[in-house]
Design a protein around this motif. Structure first.
Motif, PDB file in Angstrom:
ATOM      1  N   ILE A   8      -5.445  -7.173 -11.062  1.00 13.63           N
ATOM      2  CA  ILE A   8      -4.812  -6.222 -12.194  1.00 13.63           C
ATOM      3  C   ILE A   8      -3.306  -6.152 -12.184  1.00 13.63           C
ATOM      4  CG2 ILE A   8      -6.650  -4.595 -11.973  1.00 13.63           C
ATOM      5  CD1 ILE A   8      -4.867  -2.731 -10.296  1.00 13.63           C
ATOM      6  N   ARG A   9      -2.819  -5.855 -13.485  1.00 10.24           N
ATOM      7  CA  ARG A   9      -1.245  -5.644 -13.542  1.00 10.24           C
ATOM      8  C   ARG A   9      -1.052  -4.163 -14.070  1.00 10.24           C
ATOM      9  NH1 ARG A   9      -0.141  -8.708 -18.055  1.00 10.24           N
ATOM     10  NH2 ARG A   9      -0.200 -10.590 -16.594  1.00 10.24           N
ATOM     11  N   TRP A  10      -0.234  -3.557 -13.244  1.00  7.05           N
ATOM     12  CA  TRP A  10       0.194  -2.150 -13.310  1.00  7.05           C
ATOM     13  C   TRP A  10       1.095  -2.113 -14.380  1.00  7.05           C
ATOM     14  CZ3 TRP A  10      -2.698   1.320 -11.373  1.00  7.05           C
ATOM     15  CH2 TRP A  10      -3.701   1.245 -10.129  1.00  7.05           C
ATOM     16  N   PRO A  11       1.314  -0.969 -14.907  1.00  5.86           N
ATOM     17  CA  PRO A  11       2.455  -0.688 -16.258  1.00  5.86           C
ATOM     18  C   PRO A  11       3.866  -1.359 -15.863  1.00  5.86           C
ATOM     19  CG  PRO A  11       0.920   1.394 -15.948  1.00  5.86           C
ATOM     20  CD  PRO A  11       0.898   0.310 -14.791  1.00  5.86           C
ATOM     21  N   ASP A  12       4.118  -1.285 -14.467  1.00  4.32           N
ATOM     22  CA  ASP A  12       5.340  -1.710 -14.248  1.00  4.32           C
ATOM     23  C   ASP A  12       5.567  -3.483 -14.066  1.00  4.32           C
ATOM     24  OD1 ASP A  12       4.151  -2.083 -11.879  1.00  4.32           O
ATOM     25  OD2 ASP A  12       5.623  -0.905 -10.533  1.00  4.32           O
ATOM     26  N   GLY A  13       4.465  -4.130 -14.338  1.00  7.00           N
ATOM     27  CA  GLY A  13       4.253  -5.414 -14.146  1.00  7.00           C
ATOM     28  C   GLY A  13       3.659  -5.708 -12.733  1.00  7.00           C
ATOM     29  N   TYR A  35      -6.525  -1.025 -20.226  1.00  7.47           N
ATOM     30  CA  TYR A  35      -7.129   0.330 -20.031  1.00  7.47           C
ATOM     31  C   TYR A  35      -6.086   1.438 -19.735  1.00  7.47           C
ATOM     32  CZ  TYR A  35     -11.213  -2.314 -18.914  1.00  7.47           C
ATOM     33  OH  TYR A  35     -12.226  -3.113 -19.234  1.00  7.47           O
ATOM     34  N   ARG A  36      -6.075   2.386 -20.486  1.00  2.00           N
ATOM     35  CA  ARG A  36      -4.994   3.525 -20.038  1.00  2.00           C
ATOM     36  C   ARG A  36      -5.256   3.806 -18.664  1.00  2.00           C
ATOM     37  NH1 ARG A  36      -4.251   8.383 -23.777  1.00  2.00           N
ATOM     38  NH2 ARG A  36      -4.726   9.534 -21.873  1.00  2.00           N
ATOM     39  N   VAL A  37      -4.303   4.265 -18.032  1.00  2.00           N
ATOM     40  CA  VAL A  37      -4.126   4.479 -16.493  1.00  2.00           C
ATOM     41  C   VAL A  37      -5.199   5.587 -16.024  1.00  2.00           C
ATOM     42  CG1 VAL A  37      -2.703   5.510 -14.636  1.00  2.00           C
ATOM     43  CG2 VAL A  37      -1.836   3.777 -16.236  1.00  2.00           C
ATOM     44  N   ASP A  38      -5.357   6.619 -16.771  1.00  2.00           N
ATOM     45  CA  ASP A  38      -6.528   7.464 -16.571  1.00  2.00           C
ATOM     46  C   ASP A  38      -7.737   7.009 -16.758  1.00  2.00           C
ATOM     47  OD1 ASP A  38      -6.084   7.868 -19.398  1.00  2.00           O
ATOM     48  OD2 ASP A  38      -5.893   9.932 -19.666  1.00  2.00           O
ATOM     49  N   ASP A  39      -7.982   6.200 -17.802  1.00  2.00           N
ATOM     50  CA  ASP A  39      -9.226   5.608 -17.717  1.00  2.00           C
ATOM     51  C   ASP A  39      -9.613   4.673 -16.832  1.00  2.00           C
ATOM     52  OD1 ASP A  39     -11.823   4.952 -19.325  1.00  2.00           O
ATOM     53  OD2 ASP A  39     -10.759   3.198 -20.090  1.00  2.00           O
ATOM     54  N   PHE A  40      -8.739   3.726 -16.509  1.00  2.00           N
ATOM     55  CA  PHE A  40      -8.809   2.866 -15.483  1.00  2.00           C
ATOM     56  C   PHE A  40      -9.146   3.534 -14.124  1.00  2.00           C
ATOM     57  CE2 PHE A  40      -6.791   0.548 -11.825  1.00  2.00           C
ATOM     58  CZ  PHE A  40      -7.474  -0.726 -11.989  1.00  2.00           C
ATOM     59  N   HIS A  41      -8.388   4.623 -13.799  1.00  2.53           N
ATOM     60  CA  HIS A  41      -8.867   5.314 -12.596  1.00  2.53           C
ATOM     61  C   HIS A  41     -10.252   5.825 -12.692  1.00  2.53           C
ATOM     62  CE1 HIS A  41      -7.745   8.904  -9.829  1.00  2.53           C
ATOM     63  NE2 HIS A  41      -8.276   7.839  -9.044  1.00  2.53           N
ATOM     64  N   VAL A  42     -10.574   6.453 -13.584  1.00  2.00           N
ATOM     65  CA  VAL A  42     -12.102   6.900 -13.632  1.00  2.00           C
ATOM     66  C   VAL A  42     -12.882   5.698 -13.855  1.00  2.00           C
ATOM     67  CG1 VAL A  42     -13.807   7.968 -15.345  1.00  2.00           C
ATOM     68  CG2 VAL A  42     -11.567   8.889 -15.095  1.00  2.00           C
ATOM     69  N   ARG A  43     -12.911   4.525 -14.307  1.00  2.00           N
ATOM     70  CA  ARG A  43     -13.506   3.395 -14.395  1.00  2.00           C
ATOM     71  C   ARG A  43     -13.683   2.933 -12.873  1.00  2.00           C
ATOM     72  NH1 ARG A  43     -14.670   0.716 -19.019  1.00  2.00           N
ATOM     73  NH2 ARG A  43     -14.237   1.792 -20.966  1.00  2.00           N
ATOM     74  N   ALA A  76      -2.023   4.653  -6.550  1.00  2.00           N
ATOM     75  CA  ALA A  76      -1.065   4.028  -7.468  1.00  2.00           C
ATOM     76  C   ALA A  76      -0.829   4.767  -8.703  1.00  2.00           C
ATOM     77  CB  ALA A  76      -1.396   2.441  -7.425  1.00  2.00           C
ATOM     78  N   VAL A  77      -2.230   5.159  -9.201  1.00  2.00           N
ATOM     79  CA  VAL A  77      -2.204   5.713 -10.464  1.00  2.00           C
ATOM     80  C   VAL A  77      -1.171   6.915 -10.604  1.00  2.00           C
ATOM     81  CG1 VAL A  77      -4.601   4.643 -11.063  1.00  2.00           C
ATOM     82  CG2 VAL A  77      -4.320   7.064 -10.065  1.00  2.00           C
ATOM     83  N   ALA A  78      -0.892   7.567  -9.395  1.00  2.00           N
ATOM     84  CA  ALA A  78      -0.171   8.851  -9.596  1.00  2.00           C
ATOM     85  C   ALA A  78       1.359   8.568  -9.828  1.00  2.00           C
ATOM     86  CB  ALA A  78      -0.403   9.484  -8.146  1.00  2.00           C
ATOM     87  N   ARG A  79       1.686   7.299  -9.735  1.00  2.00           N
ATOM     88  CA  ARG A  79       2.973   6.695 -10.227  1.00  2.00           C
ATOM     89  C   ARG A  79       3.123   6.392 -11.479  1.00  2.00           C
ATOM     90  NH1 ARG A  79       1.927   2.795  -5.830  1.00  2.00           N
ATOM     91  NH2 ARG A  79       2.007   1.302  -7.391  1.00  2.00           N
ATOM     92  N   TYR A  80       2.214   6.755 -12.095  1.00  2.00           N
ATOM     93  CA  TYR A  80       2.220   6.159 -13.704  1.00  2.00           C
ATOM     94  C   TYR A  80       1.923   7.349 -14.521  1.00  2.00           C
ATOM     95  CZ  TYR A  80       2.626   1.726 -11.388  1.00  2.00           C
ATOM     96  OH  TYR A  80       2.845   0.616 -10.795  1.00  2.00           O
ATOM     97  N   ASP A  81       2.406   7.157 -15.962  1.00  2.00           N
ATOM     98  CA  ASP A  81       2.119   7.893 -16.847  1.00  2.00           C
ATOM     99  C   ASP A  81       0.519   7.876 -17.290  1.00  2.00           C
ATOM    100  OD1 ASP A  81       1.510   8.981 -19.627  1.00  2.00           O
ATOM    101  OD2 ASP A  81       3.497   9.665 -19.487  1.00  2.00           O
ATOM    102  N   PRO A  82      -0.445   8.918 -17.559  1.00  2.00           N
ATOM    103  CA  PRO A  82      -1.676   8.330 -17.851  1.00  2.00           C
ATOM    104  C   PRO A  82      -1.840   7.806 -19.227  1.00  2.00           C
ATOM    105  CG  PRO A  82      -1.444  10.826 -17.398  1.00  2.00           C
ATOM    106  CD  PRO A  82      -0.166  10.100 -17.554  1.00  2.00           C
ATOM    107  N   GLU A  83      -1.030   7.550 -19.829  1.00  2.00           N
ATOM    108  CA  GLU A  83      -1.207   6.952 -21.119  1.00  2.00           C
ATOM    109  C   GLU A  83      -0.758   5.446 -21.223  1.00  2.00           C
ATOM    110  OE1 GLU A  83       0.270   9.315 -24.612  1.00  2.00           O
ATOM    111  OE2 GLU A  83      -0.902  10.924 -23.878  1.00  2.00           O
ATOM    112  N   GLU A  84       0.050   5.001 -20.049  1.00  2.00           N
ATOM    113  CA  GLU A  84       0.504   3.712 -19.905  1.00  2.00           C
ATOM    114  C   GLU A  84      -0.932   2.910 -19.748  1.00  2.00           C
ATOM    115  OE1 GLU A  84       4.617   3.291 -17.879  1.00  2.00           O
ATOM    116  OE2 GLU A  84       3.460   4.734 -16.697  1.00  2.00           O
TER     117      GLU A  84
END
Length: 92
Positions: A8-13, A35-43, A76-84
């Motif tokens: 995977i590639r996180w929003p910060d690259g 995937y949006r960060v929040d959707d990726f987390h759920v998936r 990790a997802v806690a570091r990003y905005d859910p919409e990234e």
């Protein structure tokens, strides 16, 4: 039990290789999709929980590697905005 690795590639690259003890991850992520960060987390939480339960059904105990991977993703997802967005680069 077949296993899978998904990159995977996180929003910060930052890129990361993640582990699933089951190919169930293929039902929840597709290579090349963002995937949006929040959707990726759920998936991923859903897929890794299903994978850990499949291991438990077969061997009598949950897969601690799946639970640890889910915990790393949750941290990790806690570091990003859910919409990234998080991009699934590949699944093998």
């Amino acid at each position: 039990m077949p296993e899978a690795t998904f990159r995977i590639r996180w929003p910060d690259g930052t890129e990361e290789s993640c582990y699933s003890p089951s190919t169930v991850i293929f039902d929840h992520l597709k290579a090349g999709e963002a995937y949006r960060v929040d959707d990726f987390h759920v998936r991923t939480r859903t897929a890794l929980d299903l994978a850990a339960r499949r291991v438990e059904a077969k061997f009598g105990f949950r897969c601690t590697s799946a639970d640890a991977q889910a915990a790393r993703i949750a941290a990790a997802v806690a570091r990003y905005d859910p919409e990234e967005t998080v991009t699934c680069l590949s699944i093998h």
